[in-house]
Design an enzyme around this catalytic site. Structure first.
Site, PDB file in Angstrom:
ATOM      1  CE  LYS A  11      -3.951  -2.234   2.245  1.00 24.29           C
ATOM      2  NZ  LYS A  11      -5.012  -2.110   3.288  1.00 24.29           N
ATOM      3  CE1 TYR A  51      -9.483  -2.648  -0.124  1.00 24.25           C
ATOM      4  CE2 TYR A  51      -8.444  -0.766  -1.167  1.00 24.25           C
ATOM      5  CZ  TYR A  51      -8.360  -1.910  -0.397  1.00 24.25           C
ATOM      6  OH  TYR A  51      -7.140  -2.306   0.108  1.00 24.25           O
ATOM      7  CG  PHE A  59     -13.313   1.713   6.755  1.00 27.26           C
ATOM      8  CD1 PHE A  59     -12.788   1.135   5.611  1.00 27.26           C
ATOM      9  CD2 PHE A  59     -13.942   0.893   7.682  1.00 27.26           C
ATOM     10  CE1 PHE A  59     -12.872  -0.223   5.380  1.00 27.26           C
ATOM     11  CE2 PHE A  59     -14.034  -0.488   7.463  1.00 27.26           C
ATOM     12  CZ  PHE A  59     -13.498  -1.040   6.311  1.00 27.26           C
ATOM     13  CB  THR A  93      -7.647  -5.549   9.722  1.00 26.53           C
ATOM     14  OG1 THR A  93      -8.250  -6.656   9.065  1.00 26.53           O
ATOM     15  CG2 THR A  93      -7.897  -4.269   8.943  1.00 26.53           C
ATOM     16  NE  ARG A 104      -2.842  -5.943   6.704  1.00 26.85           N
ATOM     17  CZ  ARG A 104      -4.051  -6.378   6.380  1.00 26.85           C
ATOM     18  NH1 ARG A 104      -4.686  -7.234   7.175  1.00 26.85           N
ATOM     19  NH2 ARG A 104      -4.647  -5.982   5.271  1.00 26.85           N
ATOM     20  CG  ASN A 114      -3.750  -2.459   6.766  1.00 28.48           C
ATOM     21  OD1 ASN A 114      -3.552  -2.036   5.626  1.00 28.48           O
ATOM     22  ND2 ASN A 114      -4.806  -3.182   7.089  1.00 28.48           N
ATOM     23  CG  HIS A 117      -5.420  -6.054  -0.532  1.00 32.80           C
ATOM     24  ND1 HIS A 117      -6.666  -5.918   0.053  1.00 32.80           N
ATOM     25  CD2 HIS A 117      -5.563  -6.976  -1.523  1.00 32.80           C
ATOM     26  CE1 HIS A 117      -7.525  -6.725  -0.574  1.00 32.80           C
ATOM     27  NE2 HIS A 117      -6.881  -7.362  -1.539  1.00 32.80           N
ATOM     28  CD  GLU A 128      -9.040  -8.562  -3.899  1.00 34.33           C
ATOM     29  OE1 GLU A 128      -9.916  -8.274  -3.064  1.00 34.33           O
ATOM     30  OE2 GLU A 128      -7.909  -8.991  -3.579  1.00 34.33           O
TER      31      GLU A 128
HETATM   32  P1  GDP Z   1      -8.404  -6.658   5.493  1.00 33.08           P
HETATM   33  O1  GDP Z   1      -9.115  -7.755   4.715  1.00 33.08           O
HETATM   34  O2  GDP Z   1      -7.603  -7.188   6.650  1.00 33.08           O
HETATM   35  O3  GDP Z   1      -7.584  -5.762   4.588  1.00 33.08           O
HETATM   36  O4  GDP Z   1      -9.520  -5.740   6.175  1.00 33.08           O
HETATM   37  P2  GDP Z   1     -10.944  -5.213   5.652  1.00 33.08           P
HETATM   38  O5  GDP Z   1     -11.369  -5.939   4.412  1.00 33.08           O
HETATM   39  O6  GDP Z   1     -11.865  -5.228   6.813  1.00 33.08           O
HETATM   40  O7  GDP Z   1     -10.664  -3.674   5.299  1.00 33.08           O
HETATM   41  C1  GDP Z   1     -10.032  -3.300   4.094  1.00 33.08           C
HETATM   42  C2  GDP Z   1      -9.030  -2.208   4.403  1.00 33.08           C
HETATM   43  O8  GDP Z   1      -9.740  -1.054   4.892  1.00 33.08           O
HETATM   44  C3  GDP Z   1      -8.043  -2.511   5.527  1.00 33.08           C
HETATM   45  O9  GDP Z   1      -6.933  -3.264   5.098  1.00 33.08           O
HETATM   46  C4  GDP Z   1      -7.644  -1.130   6.002  1.00 33.08           C
HETATM   47  O10 GDP Z   1      -6.682  -0.514   5.130  1.00 33.08           O
HETATM   48  C5  GDP Z   1      -8.959  -0.376   5.875  1.00 33.08           C
HETATM   49  N1  GDP Z   1      -9.727  -0.385   7.137  1.00 33.08           N
HETATM   50  C6  GDP Z   1     -10.268  -1.448   7.794  1.00 33.08           C
HETATM   51  N2  GDP Z   1     -10.909  -1.084   8.916  1.00 33.08           N
HETATM   52  C7  GDP Z   1     -10.780   0.270   8.971  1.00 33.08           C
HETATM   53  C8  GDP Z   1     -11.232   1.264   9.908  1.00 33.08           C
HETATM   54  O11 GDP Z   1     -11.894   0.964  10.906  1.00 33.08           O
HETATM   55  N3  GDP Z   1     -10.913   2.563   9.625  1.00 33.08           N
HETATM   56  C9  GDP Z   1     -10.186   2.912   8.516  1.00 33.08           C
HETATM   57  N4  GDP Z   1      -9.908   4.204   8.309  1.00 33.08           N
HETATM   58  N5  GDP Z   1      -9.745   2.008   7.632  1.00 33.08           N
HETATM   59  C10 GDP Z   1     -10.026   0.705   7.847  1.00 33.08           C
END
Ligand code: GDP
Length: 141
Positions: A11, A51, A59, A93, A104, A114, A117, A128
């Site tokens: 990222k 996304y 978010f 995450t 991470r 983080n 991805h 993807e």
């Molecule tokens: P992942 O599968 O572990 O990447 O997590 P998710 O699919 O839940 O979220 C996608 C991406 O959104 C994450 O990798 C973070 O970059 C971002 N993200 C997730 N949760 C949050 C949050 O609570 N706040 C913000 N600002 N970004 C978030």
């Protein structure tokens, strides 16, 4: 049978901080083979499409802005049971909750920023991978 590949993105935060090399090294040392890779700077609309599954999440707008804030490295990486194994390598995450030694934990700085991805299912890995790469850009060994 599980996919033999997953899609990863280094990222913008990790690219800007100079961690591309270290992260690729972790990926390769964990036994993944890179079968496609490119550096791109997504527009907001491209990041929004990537996304789209998160459209309804609070978010989403911040995430799209962040992911289009600078260049990223996208790659298709191969290993047996790739999706699950890669999720283990990158950790939770939220970097604060990610296990010691995960990507991470080492390179993420917040739940949003983080570092990497990783596809969360075989079906999403297929979608993807096709978002970033054509068949011609994918190598087979
Ligand atoms: P992942 O599968 O572990 O990447 O997590 P998710 O699919 O839940 O979220 C996608 C991406 O959104 C994450 O990798 C973070 O970059 C971002 N993200 C997730 N949760 C949050 C949050 O609570 N706040 C913000 N600002 N970004 C978030």
């Amino acid at each position: 049978m599980a996919n033999s590949f997953t899609l990863t993105i280094i990222k913008p935060d990790a690219v800007a901080a100079g961690h591309i090399g270290n992260i690729l090294q972790m990926i390769c040392q964990a036994g993944f083979r890179i079968v496609a890779m490119k550096m791109v700077h997504m527009s907001e609309s491209e990041a929004g499409r990537f996304y789209a599954v998160h459209r309804e999440r609070p978010f989403y707008r911040d995430l799209v802005r962040f992911m289009s804030s600078g260049p990223v490295v996208a790659a298709i990486i191969d290993a047996e049971n790739a999706v699950e194994r890669f999720r283990q390598l990158i950790g939770a995450t939220n970097p604060e909750q990610a296990a010691e030694g995960t990507v991470r934990r080492l390179y993420g700085t917040s739940v949003e920023r983080n570092a990497v991805h990783g596809s969360d299912s075989d079906a999403n890995a297929v979608t993807e991978a096709a978002f970033f790469f054509s068949e011609l850009e994918r190598f087979t060994y």
